[in-house]
Design a protein around this motif. Structure first.
Motif, PDB file in Angstrom:
ATOM      1  N   LYS A  23      56.115  32.891  38.795  1.00 44.48           N
ATOM      2  CA  LYS A  23      55.929  34.271  39.255  1.00 44.48           C
ATOM      3  C   LYS A  23      55.196  34.344  40.594  1.00 44.48           C
ATOM      4  CE  LYS A  23      55.656  35.912  34.495  1.00 44.48           C
ATOM      5  NZ  LYS A  23      54.804  36.574  33.501  1.00 44.48           N
TER       6      LYS A  23
ATOM      7  N   ALA B 194      45.175  34.030  34.102  1.00 44.02           N
ATOM      8  CA  ALA B 194      46.546  33.521  34.158  1.00 44.02           C
ATOM      9  C   ALA B 194      46.638  32.235  34.967  1.00 44.02           C
ATOM     10  CB  ALA B 194      47.476  34.577  34.750  1.00 44.02           C
TER      11      ALA B 194
ATOM     12  N   LEU C 211      52.123  33.044  41.213  1.00 44.71           N
ATOM     13  CA  LEU C 211      50.659  32.995  41.114  1.00 44.71           C
ATOM     14  C   LEU C 211      50.088  31.712  41.703  1.00 44.71           C
ATOM     15  CD1 LEU C 211      50.013  34.466  37.556  1.00 44.71           C
ATOM     16  CD2 LEU C 211      49.659  35.564  39.761  1.00 44.71           C
TER      17      LEU C 211
ATOM     18  N   GLU D 269      53.044  30.659  30.461  1.00 43.05           N
ATOM     19  CA  GLU D 269      53.812  31.905  30.394  1.00 43.05           C
ATOM     20  C   GLU D 269      53.861  32.667  31.717  1.00 43.05           C
ATOM     21  OE1 GLU D 269      51.103  35.197  28.362  1.00 43.05           O
ATOM     22  OE2 GLU D 269      50.725  33.208  27.512  1.00 43.05           O
ATOM     23  N   HIS D 270      53.008  32.300  32.674  1.00 45.60           N
ATOM     24  CA  HIS D 270      52.977  32.992  33.963  1.00 45.60           C
ATOM     25  C   HIS D 270      53.511  32.137  35.115  1.00 45.60           C
ATOM     26  CE1 HIS D 270      50.994  36.423  32.254  1.00 45.60           C
ATOM     27  NE2 HIS D 270      50.044  35.650  31.755  1.00 45.60           N
ATOM     28  N   ARG D 271      54.019  30.972  34.817  1.00 47.54           N
ATOM     29  CA  ARG D 271      54.569  30.116  35.868  1.00 47.54           C
ATOM     30  C   ARG D 271      55.877  30.701  36.399  1.00 47.54           C
ATOM     31  NH1 ARG D 271      53.191  24.182  33.287  1.00 47.54           N
ATOM     32  NH2 ARG D 271      50.944  24.479  33.424  1.00 47.54           N
TER      33      ARG D 271
ATOM     34  N   VAL E  46      48.290  27.120  36.364  1.00 46.12           N
ATOM     35  CA  VAL E  46      48.749  28.446  35.972  1.00 46.12           C
ATOM     36  C   VAL E  46      49.199  28.339  34.518  1.00 46.12           C
ATOM     37  CG1 VAL E  46      50.473  30.254  36.376  1.00 46.12           C
ATOM     38  CG2 VAL E  46      49.431  29.061  38.322  1.00 46.12           C
TER      39      VAL E  46
ATOM     40  N   LEU F  76      45.703  38.630  34.847  1.00 48.55           N
ATOM     41  CA  LEU F  76      46.767  39.593  34.552  1.00 48.55           C
ATOM     42  C   LEU F  76      46.481  40.236  33.208  1.00 48.55           C
ATOM     43  CD1 LEU F  76      49.934  37.557  35.595  1.00 48.55           C
ATOM     44  CD2 LEU F  76      48.827  39.396  36.862  1.00 48.55           C
TER      45      LEU F  76
END
Length: 144
Positions: free
Chosen positions: A92, A60, A94, A88-90, A85, A55
């Motif tokens: 979402k 990410a 991914l 900060e991107h958990r 992951v 990302l």
């Protein structure tokens, strides 16, 4: 590349380059159908393959390495992988995308199953249960 001494920018740059080189290698017609040596190189490359979510130019999340081996009775098994992951991107989606991509890769490359190990109630455990997987049991370990 040593992760313990690399910068985040170095890791992101080199990860993108490695994925690009693997994609190029696998896309080229190397006569793999007729050459056992080339097929062996493909198998070695797959052991290094990781699926990566990027990302804004930064890694990410990732799952891998992607490797299939026969189990004790010869059934093809997707070997355990590292899967994560970035915090900060958990939440979402991914992890779910990476998981589904890994399972698609495994099925198209002949794996019959994969055994997983998770922390009971942890984020991976919740993801796998939401994907319809069930527990075969658990073990408990406590430091002395």
């Amino acid at each position: 590349m040593e992760l313990s001494t690399s910068t985040r920018e170095d890791i992101d740059f080199k990860t993108t380059r490695v994925v690009g080189f693997l994609s190029l290698l696998l896309a080229e017609d190397l006569g793999a159908d007729d050459d056992d040596e080339v097929m062996d190189l493909f198998r070695q490359a797959y052991k290094l393959l990781e699926l990566t979510a990027v990302l804004s130019g930064r890694v990410a999340g990732a799952i891998g390495p992607m490797e299939i081996r026969p189990d004790a009775i010869g059934t093809p098994q997707l070997m355990p992988q590292y899967f994560g992951v970035v915090q900060e991107h958990r939440g979402k989606g991914l992890g779910r995308l990476l998981w589904r991509a890994a399972m698609h890769w495994a099925q198209t490359h002949g794996a019959a199953y994969q055994l997983l190990q998770t922390e009971v109630g942890g984020s991976s455990d919740r993801l796998f249960r939401s994907e319809g997987l069930t527990s075969l049991g658990f073990s408990y370990w406590e430091a002395a």
